[in-house]
Design a protein around this motif. Structure first.
Motif: not given
Length: 287
Positions: A163-167, A242, A245-246, A248-250, A252
């Motif tokens: 899940h890609p996120n805003i980062y 970062t 995380y950005g 894959t969403g996994k 921190e």
């Protein structure tokens, strides 16, 4: 005679003179030679694959084989956790970012010694050479990034929690920071190797060791607590965590670790730029 001198001066488009200030980086000259920069980038990319059988396909073969080997050794045999990210995607993410940084560092670190014959014959801003390395590696990175996007889409289609996120919006910033970090460290090493050739042999070995001090084959969360602070001191750790995380969403995102990476990258880049500027004035006498 005065009229002749005035006419000659009016036809000059550049005046070549020694640097009179350590911080006089002559960045305007670099902009004026941007056409040379483009030609060098094209030369590096074309010449590297010109006499190979597979040509640019190596851009895909290398990360695929590396990801396969890392998955087999570190995930299947060593059972190192990957923060619930599919192991191939986890290692592809780390390798993609790491390869860009390491290529920039390795090639920039020998820019004085490998181009001494050119530097001794014709004038152009010496900074053009390391910059051409950064941009030619960026072309390779962009092509390999397409492979990463395809792999990420595949696992998302299969129902894996990707899940890609805003980062993910920090992606361009991360690439720039990795570029200037590799460029800065490379220019420092390149300046030192003009006098101390032993560093040439240590760079490859040192870069390999640095990879194990960076969360490439393991997530930062899997590192023992007592060693985690030392790994976090590596500016690459915050950038790669970062990046992962950005997309894959996994894992921190730590704003403190990321800002530390930003500051450290900028400081090392500026120090490398000043060191490069200082050494370029006299390096031809020692190389």
């Amino acid at each position: 005679m005065d009229n002749i001198n005035t006419a000659l001066e009016a036809e000059w488009d550049m005046e070549i003179k020694p640097h009179d200030n350590l911080f006089d980086l002559h960045l305007k000259d670099v902009w004026n030679y941007r056409d040379l920069l483009v030609l060098l980038v094209r030369r590096d990319f074309v010449a590297f694959y010109k006499q190979t059988i597979f040509g640019p396909l190596w851009l895909f073969i290398q990360p695929i084989f590396t990801t396969f080997i890392f998955t087999f050794i570190f995930s299947n045999l060593a059972k190192i956790p990957t923060d619930d990210i599919p192991a191939p995607l986890f290692y592809m993410t780390g390798n993609l970012a790491w390869n860009y940084f390491s290529d920039c560092l390795n090639k920039t670190s020998t820019v004085f010694t490998t181009n001494a014959s050119i530097f001794g014959k014709v004038y152009f801003p010496r900074l053009i050479m390391p910059l051409s390395i950064i941009f030619s590696n960026l072309v390779r990175f962009a092509i390999q990034f397409l492979l990463f996007v395809i792999m990420m889409a595949y696992y998302a289609f299969k129902g894996h929690p990707v899940h890609p996120n805003i980062y993910v919006l920090l992606f361009p910033v991360i690439i720039v920071l990795m570029a200037i970090l590799g460029l800065g460290l490379g220019m420092i090493i390149s300046a030192m190797t003009t006098k101390y050739r032993d560093l040439t042999f240590l760079v490859g070995f040192g870069v390999q060791l640095l990879m194990y001090a960076t969360p490439i084959i393991y997530p930062l969360s899997a590192a023992p607590e007592k060693y985690r602070i030392y790994i976090a001191l590596n500016p690459l750790s915050g950038l790669i965590e970062t990046f992962r995380y950005g997309f894959t969403g996994k894992g921190e995102f730590f704003i403190g670790a990321f800002m530390y990476s930003v500051v450290a990258s900028i400081v090392l880049f500026f120090f490398g730029l000043v060191t490069f500027n200082k050494v370029e004035k006299t390096f031809i006498d020692t190389v």
